[in-house]
Each structure stands twice: as C-alpha cells, then as structure tokens.
Design a protein around this motif. Sequence first.
Motif, PDB file in Angstrom:
ATOM      1  N   ARG A  79       0.887  -1.174   0.096  1.00  0.00           N
ATOM      2  CA  ARG A  79      -0.051   0.182  -0.216  1.00  0.00           C
ATOM      3  C   ARG A  79       0.916   1.372  -0.128  1.00  0.00           C
ATOM      4  NH1 ARG A  79      -5.351  -1.092   0.740  1.00  0.00           N
ATOM      5  NH2 ARG A  79      -5.993  -3.113   1.492  1.00  0.00           N
ATOM      6  N   ILE A  80       0.301   2.165  -0.441  1.00  0.00           N
ATOM      7  CA  ILE A  80       0.784   3.654  -0.364  1.00  0.00           C
ATOM      8  C   ILE A  80       0.662   4.308   0.916  1.00  0.00           C
ATOM      9  CG2 ILE A  80       0.872   6.062  -1.596  1.00  0.00           C
ATOM     10  CD1 ILE A  80       1.742   3.737  -3.576  1.00  0.00           C
ATOM     11  N   ARG A  81       2.118   4.965   1.283  1.00  0.00           N
ATOM     12  CA  ARG A  81       1.964   5.596   2.448  1.00  0.00           C
ATOM     13  C   ARG A  81       2.256   7.182   2.118  1.00  0.00           C
ATOM     14  NH1 ARG A  81       6.204   3.297   6.562  1.00  0.00           N
ATOM     15  NH2 ARG A  81       5.357   5.153   7.480  1.00  0.00           N
ATOM     16  N   ALA A  82       1.261   7.880   1.972  1.00  0.00           N
ATOM     17  CA  ALA A  82       1.435   9.409   1.364  1.00  0.00           C
ATOM     18  C   ALA A  82       0.438  10.233   2.363  1.00  0.00           C
ATOM     19  CB  ALA A  82       0.956   9.576  -0.135  1.00  0.00           C
ATOM     20  N   GLY A  83       0.564  10.191   3.786  1.00  0.00           N
ATOM     21  CA  GLY A  83      -0.088  10.884   4.536  1.00  0.00           C
ATOM     22  C   GLY A  83       0.687  12.239   4.666  1.00  0.00           C
ATOM     23  N   ASP A  84       0.173  13.079   5.432  1.00  0.00           N
ATOM     24  CA  ASP A  84       0.773  14.587   5.329  1.00  0.00           C
ATOM     25  C   ASP A  84       2.417  14.321   5.926  1.00  0.00           C
ATOM     26  OD1 ASP A  84      -1.254  15.992   4.322  1.00  0.00           O
ATOM     27  OD2 ASP A  84      -2.039  16.459   6.201  1.00  0.00           O
ATOM     28  N   GLU A  85       2.443  13.560   7.217  1.00  0.00           N
ATOM     29  CA  GLU A  85       3.488  13.297   7.739  1.00  0.00           C
ATOM     30  C   GLU A  85       4.637  12.648   7.057  1.00  0.00           C
ATOM     31  OE1 GLU A  85       4.671  14.713  10.417  1.00  0.00           O
ATOM     32  OE2 GLU A  85       2.875  15.824  10.159  1.00  0.00           O
ATOM     33  N   ASP A  86       4.262  11.601   6.145  1.00  0.00           N
ATOM     34  CA  ASP A  86       4.962  10.689   5.109  1.00  0.00           C
ATOM     35  C   ASP A  86       5.562  11.717   4.210  1.00  0.00           C
ATOM     36  OD1 ASP A  86       4.369   8.202   6.479  1.00  0.00           O
ATOM     37  OD2 ASP A  86       2.499   8.449   5.454  1.00  0.00           O
ATOM     38  N   LEU A  87       4.681  12.587   3.614  1.00  0.00           N
ATOM     39  CA  LEU A  87       5.216  13.317   2.679  1.00  0.00           C
ATOM     40  C   LEU A  87       6.058  14.512   2.726  1.00  0.00           C
ATOM     41  CD1 LEU A  87       1.915  13.841   0.344  1.00  0.00           C
ATOM     42  CD2 LEU A  87       3.699  12.207  -0.232  1.00  0.00           C
ATOM     43  N   LYS A  88       6.168  14.746   4.193  1.00  0.00           N
ATOM     44  CA  LYS A  88       6.787  15.847   4.824  1.00  0.00           C
ATOM     45  C   LYS A  88       8.205  15.266   4.950  1.00  0.00           C
ATOM     46  CE  LYS A  88       3.253  18.884   7.086  1.00  0.00           C
ATOM     47  NZ  LYS A  88       2.867  19.479   8.470  1.00  0.00           N
ATOM     48  N   ALA A  89       8.025  14.134   5.375  1.00  0.00           N
ATOM     49  CA  ALA A  89       9.420  13.230   5.883  1.00  0.00           C
ATOM     50  C   ALA A  89      10.085  13.130   4.521  1.00  0.00           C
ATOM     51  CB  ALA A  89       9.238  12.201   6.566  1.00  0.00           C
ATOM     52  N   PHE A  90       9.470  12.760   3.598  1.00  0.00           N
ATOM     53  CA  PHE A  90      10.141  12.423   2.072  1.00  0.00           C
ATOM     54  C   PHE A  90      10.730  13.747   1.699  1.00  0.00           C
ATOM     55  CE2 PHE A  90       9.928  12.694  -2.350  1.00  0.00           C
ATOM     56  CZ  PHE A  90      10.850  11.425  -2.547  1.00  0.00           C
ATOM     57  N   ARG A  91      10.104  15.108   1.641  1.00  0.00           N
ATOM     58  CA  ARG A  91      10.585  16.152   0.993  1.00  0.00           C
ATOM     59  C   ARG A  91      11.595  16.610   2.070  1.00  0.00           C
ATOM     60  NH1 ARG A  91       4.771  17.049   0.050  1.00  0.00           N
ATOM     61  NH2 ARG A  91       4.382  17.015  -2.143  1.00  0.00           N
ATOM     62  N   ARG A  92      11.762  16.274   3.082  1.00  0.00           N
ATOM     63  CA  ARG A  92      12.649  16.894   4.033  1.00  0.00           C
ATOM     64  C   ARG A  92      14.110  16.144   3.846  1.00  0.00           C
ATOM     65  NH1 ARG A  92      10.917  15.007   8.846  1.00  0.00           N
ATOM     66  NH2 ARG A  92       9.333  16.568   8.875  1.00  0.00           N
ATOM     67  N   TYR A  93      14.159  14.731   3.425  1.00  0.00           N
ATOM     68  CA  TYR A  93      15.247  14.309   3.272  1.00  0.00           C
ATOM     69  C   TYR A  93      15.660  14.021   1.882  1.00  0.00           C
ATOM     70  CZ  TYR A  93      14.935  13.051   8.093  1.00  0.00           C
ATOM     71  OH  TYR A  93      14.823  12.885   9.580  1.00  0.00           O
ATOM     72  N   HIS A  94      14.760  13.971   0.858  1.00  0.00           N
ATOM     73  CA  HIS A  94      15.056  14.094  -0.500  1.00  0.00           C
ATOM     74  C   HIS A  94      15.073  15.167  -1.343  1.00  0.00           C
ATOM     75  CE1 HIS A  94      15.318   9.837   0.172  1.00  0.00           C
ATOM     76  NE2 HIS A  94      14.232   9.917   0.791  1.00  0.00           N
TER      77      HIS A  94
END
Length: 245
Positions: A79-94
Amino acid sequence: MESSAFAFEKTLKNKTKKDILADKLVGMILDGLLRDGDELPSERDLAQLFGVSRETVRGAISQVGGYGLISVSHGSKTRIRAGDEDLKAFRRYHARGDSHEVNHFDIDSVFESRIVVEAAIARRAAINIDDDGIGKLERLLEAQADMFHAPVPFQLSDQNFHKLISEYANNEILAGYCEELYAYGLKVRRQVMLQEGAIEHSYREHVHIVEALKRRDPDAAERAMLAHLDSVYRTTRAKLGTSAT
C-alpha cells in the motif's frame, strides 16, 4: 518503434530501469495519482503496464519503500503511504517537491491547452501508429475492461494509454506537454472515478479513440480525442464545484 513507458528516457545513461520506475512511482504519489492507503496492483500487472520485468518492479517498490512512501510486508497488500507526515518526511530528506506546476493553473486554462496538444497528438498518431502500437493499445483496453470497479489500476492504465498515444505523435515536445497536463487535478479525478459508471464511460471513449487510430483516420482520431477531453473536463469541473461547496 519502442513504445514502452521508458521510450523517452534513453538519455538517462546512469539510471537503471528500476531507478526510472521508482522515480515514476514517486512522481505518481506526489502528483496524487497514487494516494495514501491505495493498494498497488500486483507485480505482474505493474510489469505488464510498464513493460518491464517483475524483478524491476520488485526493486522499484523496494526502493520507494525505503523512502517511506510504500508499505511492503510479506503476506499482506502493498500500500501507498502518503499521509501528510509521510510526504513531509520524504521532502525533508530528498528535497523534492511536487513535480508538476500545472495544478497551480485554473481548469479552463489547463483543458484549453490539453485540447490543443492532444488534438494534434491524435492526428499525428493516426498517421504514424503501426500495428504494434495498435496491439499495445488494444491490450490496454482488454485490461481496462476488467477495471470498472478498480479506480487505482484504471488511472494507472489511463495514464499509460494517453502516454502511449503521445509517443506515436513522434514529437517529444508534444509528448512532454501531454504528460505534464495529464497531472492536473488527479486527486479530483480519483473522486470522479469513484462514481458509478464513470470508469466504464471513460473506457468506452478510449475504445472510440483506438478504433479511429486503427483506421488511420486523423479526423476521426481528433474528434474522438476531443469528445473524451470534453467529458473529462465536464466531470472534473462538476466535481471541483462540488468540492468547493
């Protein structure tokens, strides 16, 4: 002619197909084509959709899972994990934001552009498409006929349908615009696809487009594509109006 999902990425010499597919999946998540909680199609279906091996799919999913955007566990659904916190964490590190700016424009401007671009693509594709291309489109239609109650696989297939036609326009600029414009309002399109009969209606319009392409009739291909875009525009605008109230 090579007409897989990777046809225009030959210049990415240092990237494997796994890397390219992982980037595509991330882009689909950031654009809203794939949403939080969505169940991904099977490895077999994804491999067929993108024209790659199951090993490539498995590697790409593992890579995106490492970004924290996909939940992969043995014995359960991917399944996709794209909640607000998931997306924030991704953008923070990538350090990656949404890949498309088109969502900042209004719906009328976007669809006026789609009409110009995809009408030209349909005409050129009708002239240039070969039997192999028609075969690929017909196989997509066969798969879509079983997706009337499966919005996630259908939207993935729908994107591939428009991309494949654009490749046969033999114009990379038009193909690039087509892909960019397709990203508009994907979250709204998901809501439209949940309505009873919406996917089947879109599928029927796809059939008319392929029939025109198969006859190599530019006028008919343009008319079928414009009728489809008009339908997409009207249902998207209606859903946007509903969401705003």
